[in-house]
Write a protein that holds these residues in place. Structure first.
Motif, PDB file in Angstrom:
ATOM      1  N   GLN A 108      -1.808  12.004   4.102  1.00  0.00           N
ATOM      2  CA  GLN A 108      -2.750  12.759   4.926  1.00  0.00           C
ATOM      3  C   GLN A 108      -2.913  11.965   6.205  1.00  0.00           C
ATOM      4  O   GLN A 108      -3.112  10.748   6.176  1.00  0.00           O
ATOM      5  CB  GLN A 108      -4.099  12.940   4.226  1.00  0.00           C
ATOM      6  CG  GLN A 108      -4.066  13.915   3.055  1.00  0.00           C
ATOM      7  CD  GLN A 108      -5.409  14.069   2.381  1.00  0.00           C
ATOM      8  OE1 GLN A 108      -6.142  13.104   2.219  1.00  0.00           O
ATOM      9  NE2 GLN A 108      -5.740  15.285   1.964  1.00  0.00           N
ATOM     10  N   SER A 109      -2.790  12.658   7.335  1.00  0.00           N
ATOM     11  CA  SER A 109      -2.846  11.992   8.649  1.00  0.00           C
ATOM     12  C   SER A 109      -1.847  10.831   8.718  1.00  0.00           C
ATOM     13  O   SER A 109      -2.153   9.747   9.235  1.00  0.00           O
ATOM     14  CB  SER A 109      -4.264  11.493   8.930  1.00  0.00           C
ATOM     15  OG  SER A 109      -5.178  12.570   8.919  1.00  0.00           O
ATOM     16  N   ASN A 110      -0.657  11.061   8.163  1.00  0.00           N
ATOM     17  CA  ASN A 110       0.448  10.095   8.185  1.00  0.00           C
ATOM     18  C   ASN A 110       0.156   8.804   7.422  1.00  0.00           C
ATOM     19  O   ASN A 110       0.823   7.795   7.612  1.00  0.00           O
ATOM     20  CB  ASN A 110       0.839   9.749   9.631  1.00  0.00           C
ATOM     21  CG  ASN A 110       1.387  10.940  10.378  1.00  0.00           C
ATOM     22  OD1 ASN A 110       2.168  11.711   9.840  1.00  0.00           O
ATOM     23  ND2 ASN A 110       0.972  11.104  11.622  1.00  0.00           N
ATOM     24  N   LYS A 111      -0.815   8.850   6.534  1.00  0.00           N
ATOM     25  CA  LYS A 111      -1.156   7.685   5.727  1.00  0.00           C
ATOM     26  C   LYS A 111      -1.017   8.038   4.257  1.00  0.00           C
ATOM     27  O   LYS A 111      -1.505   9.075   3.814  1.00  0.00           O
ATOM     28  CB  LYS A 111      -2.589   7.232   6.037  1.00  0.00           C
ATOM     29  CG  LYS A 111      -3.022   5.996   5.256  1.00  0.00           C
ATOM     30  CD  LYS A 111      -4.452   5.603   5.615  1.00  0.00           C
ATOM     31  CE  LYS A 111      -4.909   4.383   4.835  1.00  0.00           C
ATOM     32  NZ  LYS A 111      -6.311   4.010   5.169  1.00  0.00           N
ATOM     33  N   GLU A 112      -0.345   7.176   3.499  1.00  0.00           N
ATOM     34  CA  GLU A 112      -0.174   7.447   2.071  1.00  0.00           C
ATOM     35  C   GLU A 112      -1.511   7.312   1.359  1.00  0.00           C
ATOM     36  O   GLU A 112      -2.242   6.333   1.558  1.00  0.00           O
ATOM     37  CB  GLU A 112       0.846   6.488   1.460  1.00  0.00           C
ATOM     38  CG  GLU A 112       1.198   6.825   0.011  1.00  0.00           C
ATOM     39  CD  GLU A 112       2.341   5.998  -0.543  1.00  0.00           C
ATOM     40  OE1 GLU A 112       2.788   6.297  -1.664  1.00  0.00           O
ATOM     41  OE2 GLU A 112       2.780   5.050   0.144  1.00  0.00           O
ATOM     42  N   VAL A 113      -1.829   8.305   0.553  1.00  0.00           N
ATOM     43  CA  VAL A 113      -3.121   8.334  -0.139  1.00  0.00           C
ATOM     44  C   VAL A 113      -2.917   8.774  -1.587  1.00  0.00           C
ATOM     45  O   VAL A 113      -1.885   9.331  -1.954  1.00  0.00           O
ATOM     46  CB  VAL A 113      -4.107   9.308   0.562  1.00  0.00           C
ATOM     47  CG1 VAL A 113      -4.482   8.804   1.941  1.00  0.00           C
ATOM     48  CG2 VAL A 113      -3.502  10.719   0.648  1.00  0.00           C
ATOM     49  N   THR A 151      -5.305  19.095   1.361  1.00  0.00           N
ATOM     50  CA  THR A 151      -3.893  19.405   1.515  1.00  0.00           C
ATOM     51  C   THR A 151      -3.135  18.120   1.828  1.00  0.00           C
ATOM     52  O   THR A 151      -3.541  17.337   2.689  1.00  0.00           O
ATOM     53  CB  THR A 151      -3.665  20.427   2.635  1.00  0.00           C
ATOM     54  OG1 THR A 151      -4.327  21.655   2.284  1.00  0.00           O
ATOM     55  CG2 THR A 151      -2.184  20.724   2.828  1.00  0.00           C
ATOM     56  N   TYR A 152      -2.048  17.913   1.121  1.00  0.00           N
ATOM     57  CA  TYR A 152      -1.249  16.703   1.255  1.00  0.00           C
ATOM     58  C   TYR A 152       0.167  17.072   1.692  1.00  0.00           C
ATOM     59  O   TYR A 152       0.740  18.056   1.223  1.00  0.00           O
ATOM     60  CB  TYR A 152      -1.163  15.966  -0.076  1.00  0.00           C
ATOM     61  CG  TYR A 152      -2.499  15.549  -0.645  1.00  0.00           C
ATOM     62  CD1 TYR A 152      -2.977  14.261  -0.472  1.00  0.00           C
ATOM     63  CD2 TYR A 152      -3.293  16.452  -1.345  1.00  0.00           C
ATOM     64  CE1 TYR A 152      -4.207  13.867  -0.985  1.00  0.00           C
ATOM     65  CE2 TYR A 152      -4.531  16.081  -1.861  1.00  0.00           C
ATOM     66  CZ  TYR A 152      -4.980  14.784  -1.681  1.00  0.00           C
ATOM     67  OH  TYR A 152      -6.207  14.413  -2.191  1.00  0.00           O
ATOM     68  N   ASN A 153       0.728  16.264   2.583  1.00  0.00           N
ATOM     69  CA  ASN A 153       2.144  16.371   2.896  1.00  0.00           C
ATOM     70  C   ASN A 153       2.909  15.531   1.882  1.00  0.00           C
ATOM     71  O   ASN A 153       2.525  14.390   1.595  1.00  0.00           O
ATOM     72  CB  ASN A 153       2.432  15.868   4.314  1.00  0.00           C
ATOM     73  CG  ASN A 153       1.803  16.741   5.368  1.00  0.00           C
ATOM     74  OD1 ASN A 153       1.857  17.961   5.286  1.00  0.00           O
ATOM     75  ND2 ASN A 153       1.180  16.130   6.359  1.00  0.00           N
ATOM     76  N   VAL A 154       3.986  16.091   1.353  1.00  0.00           N
ATOM     77  CA  VAL A 154       4.784  15.401   0.341  1.00  0.00           C
ATOM     78  C   VAL A 154       6.160  15.119   0.942  1.00  0.00           C
ATOM     79  O   VAL A 154       6.822  16.033   1.447  1.00  0.00           O
ATOM     80  CB  VAL A 154       4.932  16.247  -0.936  1.00  0.00           C
ATOM     81  CG1 VAL A 154       5.623  15.444  -2.032  1.00  0.00           C
ATOM     82  CG2 VAL A 154       3.566  16.742  -1.414  1.00  0.00           C
ATOM     83  N   VAL A 155       6.579  13.859   0.909  1.00  0.00           N
ATOM     84  CA  VAL A 155       7.874  13.481   1.477  1.00  0.00           C
ATOM     85  C   VAL A 155       8.611  12.576   0.503  1.00  0.00           C
ATOM     86  O   VAL A 155       7.995  11.860  -0.295  1.00  0.00           O
ATOM     87  CB  VAL A 155       7.709  12.760   2.836  1.00  0.00           C
ATOM     88  CG1 VAL A 155       7.098  13.690   3.860  1.00  0.00           C
ATOM     89  CG2 VAL A 155       6.853  11.508   2.702  1.00  0.00           C
ATOM     90  N   VAL A 156       9.943  12.614   0.583  1.00  0.00           N
ATOM     91  CA  VAL A 156      10.754  11.736  -0.262  1.00  0.00           C
ATOM     92  C   VAL A 156      10.831  10.360   0.377  1.00  0.00           C
ATOM     93  O   VAL A 156      10.778  10.211   1.599  1.00  0.00           O
ATOM     94  CB  VAL A 156      12.169  12.308  -0.487  1.00  0.00           C
ATOM     95  CG1 VAL A 156      12.116  13.622  -1.229  1.00  0.00           C
ATOM     96  CG2 VAL A 156      12.903  12.460   0.835  1.00  0.00           C
TER      97      VAL A 156
END
Length: 289
Positions: A141-146, A153-158
């Motif tokens: 969230q906001s480019n910080k791993e949480v 809402t979370y962004n999920v990346v490999v």
């Protein structure tokens, strides 16, 4: 008569052709095809691939990288034998993979929620599993791993892709949405409260759907004339359930009224007789409550 012998020469890299020397990673050992050029005699016995002559192997190489190619050659009448002669290079490029993360929506549970295991596809026919990629998933969230626990809402990346693979542009990302968990609540308002000179916050909430802690997860407010009031004095107060924990939602927060009754007085008449024939004004009334 004199017999003349021709001196043999050593092979050089220029005597060979190296084909199929750039390939794509396919999970198996690979090596190029090496041949003697037309007009050059001899027999290639072995082809080796490796970072250096002493580590080169005949089986070929599996992992991404650029390697040296060596040969053992049995010479002809014009050439000497050669062992581990370097004749070219061999490159294994990463295999491009599409990592597909299905977006997921779930309700808050109080524990971490994860998306389903991603699927991996290629255009080469090589089967690649999620485990093969060596990847893990990061939730940000906001480019910080949480931690992916709370509603939001979370962004999920490999992350951590094995060097034998390259990620296809536009893949390897997804979203996780954790919705607040729905609850209901009612207010329990006592009807027997009487003024005692102390604050009496006696209204309680009955919550269904979760175990919530008063003050931490929710408040019960007391107001008079739309202004926050201390439920101390006798009177009627408007009360309302106010949800504070954003991991929960309530469709309709309960409201009500709460009354602190006035304390009744119990006066006692005390008569003081100042003389045998009491006159008007000789009596005193005191509150004996």
């Amino acid at each position: 008569y004199a017999v003349f012998t021709k001196d043999k020469v050593n092979y050089t890299a220029a005597d060979f052709t190296v084909s199929d020397n750039t390939v794509t990673y396919n999970k198996a050992a690979q090596k190029p095809t090496v041949a003697l050029k037309s007009g050059v005699g001899g027999t290639i016995d072995k082809v080796y691939v490796g970072a250096a002559a002493n580590s080169a192997v005949e089986a070929g190489q599996t992992n991404k990288g650029t390697y040296k190619v060596y040969v053992d050659v049995t010479g002809d009448t014009d050439h000497n034998n050669a062992t581990k002669l370097e004749v070219g290079s061999f490159t294994i490029n990463p295999l491009e993979v599409s990592i597909n993360i299905a977006n997921k929506t779930a309700d808050y549970t109080g524990s971490a929620i994860s998306v389903d295991e991603p699927t991996v596809t290629t255009t080469t026919g090589t089967t690649v599993s999620w485990a093969d990629t060596g990847c893990s998933l990061k939730y940000t969230q906001s480019n910080k791993e949480v931690a992916h626990v709370n509603a939001g809402t979370y962004n999920v990346v490999v992350s951590g892709l094995n060097a034998n693979y390259s990620l296809k542009t536009g893949t390897g990302t997804g979203t996780l949405t954790i919705n607040p968990k729905a609850i209901t609540a009612t207010l329990s308002t006592p009807s027997d409260k009487v003024y005692n000179g102390q604050t009496q916050k006696a209204v309680t909430a009955n919550v269904t759907g979760a175990t919530l802690t008063p003050s931490t997860d929710y408040d019960i407010t007391y107001k008079q004339s739309n202004a926050v009031a201390d439920p101390k004095n006798a009177g009627t107060y408007d009360v309302a359930f106010v949800l504070k924990n954003t991991n929960y939602s309530i469709a309709s927060a309960p409201t009500g009224t709460y009354t602190i009754a006035a304390k009744p007085l119990n006066p006692t008449l005390v008569v003081t007789v100042s003389q045998n024939n009491a006159q008007s004004g000789d009596y005193t009334l005191t509150d004996a409550a």
